[in-house]
Motif scaffolding. Structure first.
Motif, PDB file in Angstrom:
ATOM      1  N   HIS A 185       0.820  -1.215   0.000  1.00 41.87           N
ATOM      2  CA  HIS A 185       0.000   0.000   0.000  1.00 41.87           C
ATOM      3  C   HIS A 185       0.856   1.268   0.000  1.00 41.87           C
ATOM      4  N   SER A 186       2.079   1.167   0.531  1.00 48.46           N
ATOM      5  CA  SER A 186       2.959   2.348   0.559  1.00 48.46           C
ATOM      6  C   SER A 186       3.383   2.782  -0.839  1.00 48.46           C
ATOM      7  N   LEU A 187       3.266   1.861  -1.805  1.00 50.56           N
ATOM      8  CA  LEU A 187       3.611   2.222  -3.188  1.00 50.56           C
ATOM      9  C   LEU A 187       2.571   3.141  -3.822  1.00 50.56           C
ATOM     10  N   ASN A 188       1.349   3.142  -3.254  1.00 54.31           N
ATOM     11  CA  ASN A 188       0.245   3.941  -3.822  1.00 54.31           C
ATOM     12  C   ASN A 188       0.046   3.632  -5.307  1.00 54.31           C
ATOM     13  N   ILE A 189       0.086   2.342  -5.624  1.00 52.05           N
ATOM     14  CA  ILE A 189       0.005   1.953  -7.032  1.00 52.05           C
ATOM     15  C   ILE A 189      -1.280   1.192  -7.359  1.00 52.05           C
ATOM     16  N   LEU A 190      -1.952   0.662  -6.333  1.00 50.96           N
ATOM     17  CA  LEU A 190      -3.191  -0.078  -6.579  1.00 50.96           C
ATOM     18  C   LEU A 190      -4.255   0.827  -7.191  1.00 50.96           C
ATOM     19  N   ASP A 191      -4.947   0.297  -8.180  1.00 49.95           N
ATOM     20  CA  ASP A 191      -6.046   1.009  -8.861  1.00 49.95           C
ATOM     21  C   ASP A 191      -5.595   2.280  -9.575  1.00 49.95           C
ATOM     22  N   THR A 192      -4.328   2.332  -9.943  1.00 47.61           N
ATOM     23  CA  THR A 192      -3.847   3.458 -10.747  1.00 47.61           C
ATOM     24  C   THR A 192      -4.017   3.140 -12.221  1.00 47.61           C
ATOM     25  N   GLU A 193      -3.814   4.146 -13.061  1.00 50.12           N
ATOM     26  CA  GLU A 193      -3.954   3.972 -14.511  1.00 50.12           C
ATOM     27  C   GLU A 193      -2.880   3.019 -15.039  1.00 50.12           C
ATOM     28  N   PHE A 194      -3.198   2.376 -16.158  1.00 46.07           N
ATOM     29  CA  PHE A 194      -2.197   1.547 -16.825  1.00 46.07           C
ATOM     30  C   PHE A 194      -1.105   2.444 -17.391  1.00 46.07           C
ATOM     31  N   ASP A 240      -3.466  -8.144  -3.063  1.00 41.54           N
ATOM     32  CA  ASP A 240      -3.998  -7.299  -1.992  1.00 41.54           C
ATOM     33  C   ASP A 240      -4.653  -8.184  -0.930  1.00 41.54           C
ATOM     34  N   LYS A 241      -5.327  -7.583   0.032  1.00 46.46           N
ATOM     35  CA  LYS A 241      -5.901  -8.323   1.155  1.00 46.46           C
ATOM     36  C   LYS A 241      -6.884  -9.399   0.692  1.00 46.46           C
ATOM     37  N   ASP A 242      -7.832  -9.032  -0.182  1.00 44.94           N
ATOM     38  CA  ASP A 242      -8.862  -9.984  -0.602  1.00 44.94           C
ATOM     39  C   ASP A 242      -8.938 -10.153  -2.112  1.00 44.94           C
ATOM     40  N   ARG A 243      -7.962  -9.627  -2.838  1.00 47.48           N
ATOM     41  CA  ARG A 243      -8.018  -9.683  -4.301  1.00 47.48           C
ATOM     42  C   ARG A 243      -6.607  -9.657  -4.866  1.00 47.48           C
ATOM     43  N   GLN A 244      -6.514  -9.992  -6.136  1.00 43.98           N
ATOM     44  CA  GLN A 244      -5.291  -9.704  -6.871  1.00 43.98           C
ATOM     45  C   GLN A 244      -5.669  -8.722  -7.983  1.00 43.98           C
ATOM     46  N   TRP A 245      -4.890  -7.640  -8.061  1.00 42.40           N
ATOM     47  CA  TRP A 245      -5.187  -6.569  -9.028  1.00 42.40           C
ATOM     48  C   TRP A 245      -4.045  -6.487 -10.023  1.00 42.40           C
ATOM     49  N   PHE A 246      -4.392  -6.251 -11.288  1.00 42.32           N
ATOM     50  CA  PHE A 246      -3.387  -6.288 -12.350  1.00 42.32           C
ATOM     51  C   PHE A 246      -2.953  -4.874 -12.729  1.00 42.32           C
ATOM     52  N   LYS A 247      -1.708  -4.552 -12.429  1.00 43.52           N
ATOM     53  CA  LYS A 247      -1.154  -3.259 -12.846  1.00 43.52           C
ATOM     54  C   LYS A 247      -0.992  -3.220 -14.359  1.00 43.52           C
ATOM     55  N   SER A 248      -0.679  -4.365 -14.941  1.00 37.24           N
ATOM     56  CA  SER A 248      -0.592  -4.462 -16.408  1.00 37.24           C
ATOM     57  C   SER A 248      -1.107  -5.828 -16.821  1.00 37.24           C
ATOM     58  N   LYS A 249      -1.750  -5.882 -17.963  1.00 37.47           N
ATOM     59  CA  LYS A 249      -2.300  -7.151 -18.439  1.00 37.47           C
ATOM     60  C   LYS A 249      -2.155  -7.227 -19.954  1.00 37.47           C
ATOM     61  N   TYR A 250      -1.750  -8.384 -20.408  1.00 34.06           N
ATOM     62  CA  TYR A 250      -1.672  -8.642 -21.849  1.00 34.06           C
ATOM     63  C   TYR A 250      -2.487  -9.899 -22.116  1.00 34.06           C
ATOM     64  N   GLY A 251      -3.511  -9.768 -22.977  1.00 37.65           N
ATOM     65  CA  GLY A 251      -4.310 -10.934 -23.344  1.00 37.65           C
ATOM     66  C   GLY A 251      -5.435 -11.265 -22.395  1.00 37.65           C
ATOM     67  N   LEU A 252      -5.779 -10.352 -21.477  1.00 40.42           N
ATOM     68  CA  LEU A 252      -6.845 -10.590 -20.514  1.00 40.42           C
ATOM     69  C   LEU A 252      -7.672  -9.321 -20.370  1.00 40.42           C
ATOM     70  N   ALA A 253      -9.005  -9.474 -20.262  1.00 38.60           N
ATOM     71  CA  ALA A 253      -9.882  -8.301 -20.212  1.00 38.60           C
ATOM     72  C   ALA A 253     -10.109  -7.809 -18.789  1.00 38.60           C
ATOM     73  N   ILE A 254     -10.213  -8.710 -17.826  1.00 38.80           N
ATOM     74  CA  ILE A 254     -10.555  -8.314 -16.458  1.00 38.80           C
ATOM     75  C   ILE A 254      -9.363  -7.652 -15.760  1.00 38.80           C
ATOM     76  N   CYS A 255      -9.669  -6.841 -14.733  1.00 36.61           N
ATOM     77  CA  CYS A 255      -8.631  -6.079 -14.030  1.00 36.61           C
ATOM     78  C   CYS A 255      -8.220  -6.707 -12.704  1.00 36.61           C
ATOM     79  N   GLU A 256      -9.066  -7.607 -12.178  1.00 36.41           N
ATOM     80  CA  GLU A 256      -8.733  -8.235 -10.902  1.00 36.41           C
ATOM     81  C   GLU A 256      -9.548  -9.502 -10.734  1.00 36.41           C
ATOM     82  N   THR A 257      -9.109 -10.356  -9.796  1.00 38.75           N
ATOM     83  CA  THR A 257      -9.864 -11.557  -9.428  1.00 38.75           C
ATOM     84  C   THR A 257      -9.806 -11.696  -7.916  1.00 38.75           C
ATOM     85  N   PRO A 258     -10.706 -12.485  -7.323  1.00 41.24           N
ATOM     86  CA  PRO A 258     -10.629 -12.711  -5.883  1.00 41.24           C
ATOM     87  C   PRO A 258      -9.309 -13.393  -5.506  1.00 41.24           C
TER      88      PRO A 258
END
Length: 402
Positions: A18-27, A53-71
């Motif tokens: 969380h100290s990176l302040n990078i979660l949910d930022t723009e690609f 993250d605590k309850d999810r995995q969030w993708f800062k970058s994705k190639y070949g996948l449409a969704i941004c996160e999964t549980p």
């Protein structure tokens, strides 16, 4: 399917993430280039920079996948971060008891092959992974795995660089707010103090007139001391305000003007006496620059040449030249000079080179700091050279408009 356990350092790991302040930022292009390259090197359908993250995995970058996160519960990467220094390679998830019933494998059939390199920061916390995924079984060569490790290192370096940039932006914003507050404080103080000081000066003169012959020489000296001190304080307040308001001069647009006309305006403002000779540039060029800012620079430098001069005849010479990028100026006077031990710090705020000026008044060390500030804002540099009791030369440049 086996849900991944939590790392033993989970609380600290999440704080680091969380100290990176990078979660949910723009690609960002830099990260997207890494996932594109990872997919190409491993001949994989999908490549992700995944942050757990605590309850999810969030993708800062994705190639070949449409969704941004999964549980996090179905995350392969949540397993990978449990051993930060070892890649997690799953050649066929359908045959692995940890993943065979995972909906990403059994239902969606997205993740059959998985290879994840933990993203480990400088403190040893696994923040997520750089991973490649395919919908069919696959094997990676040792060279491909090493290439993924190298790319993962690049991701960590980008994380750290982004954090430094954000910290720097925050500090710049904080400093700007402080400078704005200080500028407003200087303006208010200047306004609130100048009027009382003017009243002190006026009252001193009125008292001298009213008391007339009743004052002895010692009392007159005290009255004069009050008046001189009040003028000195008024000038000091004015200089502080000028220093903090100099920023606003930079906002003025460049305009064309004749240099010697500008210098003549300054000489008129300084109320030059007969014991002063100023040599204007022979070239008398037409400049295109921020006229008000340049006027303030010359006003301070020429004013200092007069104030800090112990000769009967004050001589100030101004030279100029230009190249494709800069205007260059040189101001030389035959004054008191600057001690060698002051040359390196003469432009620092509140630094004084000489104890008193030509009239016995003490300077406040603000003017030259203002000059340097303006020169820097105009894209130039300033330097000084001096010989005590002989002369001082200031040389500065300002950038031409693009």
């Amino acid at each position: 399917m086996t849900e991944a356990a939590k790392p033993t350092n989970e609380k600290l790991r999440l704080e680091a993430l969380h100290s990176l302040n990078i979660l949910d930022t723009e690609f960002e292009k830099e990260f997207d280039e890494i996932t594109t390259l990872a997919s190409f090197l491993c001949d994989a359908e999908i490549a992700l920079i995944s942050l757990v993250d605590k309850d999810r995995q969030w993708f800062k970058s994705k190639y070949g996948l449409a969704i941004c996160e999964t549980p996090r519960a179905v995350s392969f990467c949540a397993h990978a971060i449990l051993d930060p220094y070892k890649p997690l390679i799953v050649e066929d998830a359908r045959k692995d008891p940890r993943f065979c019933n995972n909906p990403l494998t059994e239902v969606d059939k997205i993740v059959i092959f998985y290879a994840g390199i933990p993203l480990v920061d400088k403190d040893g916390f696994a923040l997520g992974t750089l991973c490649v995924i395919d919908s069919k079984p696959k094997k990676l060569s040792q060279k491909q795995i090493e290439a993924l490790k190298s790319l993962a290192n690049q991701v960590i370096m980008l994380f750290e660089l982004n954090k430094k940039n954000r910290d720097l932006e925050y500090m710049q914003s904080k400093l700007k707010k402080r400078n704005d507050s200080l500028r407003e404080f200087a303006r208010v103080i200047s306004h609130d103090l100048k009027m009382p000081l003017a009243n002190v000066i006026t009252s001193t003169d009125l008292l001298k007139l009213k008391l007339g012959d009743k004052l002895d020489s010692e009392s007159l000296e005290y009255f004069e001391y009050i008046k001189i001190s009040s003028f000195s304080m008024s000038n000091y307040i004015g200089d502080i305000l000028e220093h903090y308001e100099s920023e606003s001069l930079i906002n003025h647009k460049p305009e064309k003007f004749v240099l010697n006309d500008l210098l003549q305006e300054i000489v008129s403002l300084l109320s030059i006496k007969p014991d002063f000779t100023i040599n204007f540039p022979k070239e008398n060029p037409i400049l295109e620059s921020n006229k008000l800012a340049l006027k303030q620079i010359f006003f301070n430098l020429i004013g200092n040449s007069i104030k800090y001069n112990d000769k009967e005849q004050i001589i100030v010479s101004i030279e100029t030249k230009e190249d494709d990028i800069f205007y260059h100026f040189k101001i030389t006077d035959n004054g008191m000079g600057i001690p060698n031990n002051k040359l390196e710090v003469i432009f620092d705020l509140f630094t004084i080179a000489n104890h008193t000026d030509r009239n016995g008044n003490k300077g406040n060390g603000i003017g030259l700091s203002t000059v340097k500030k303006l020169v820097k804002k105009l894209g130039g540099e300033i330097k000084v050279s001096s010989q005590e009791k002989i002369q001082t030369t200031f040389e500065f440049s300002i950038q031409k408009p693009n």
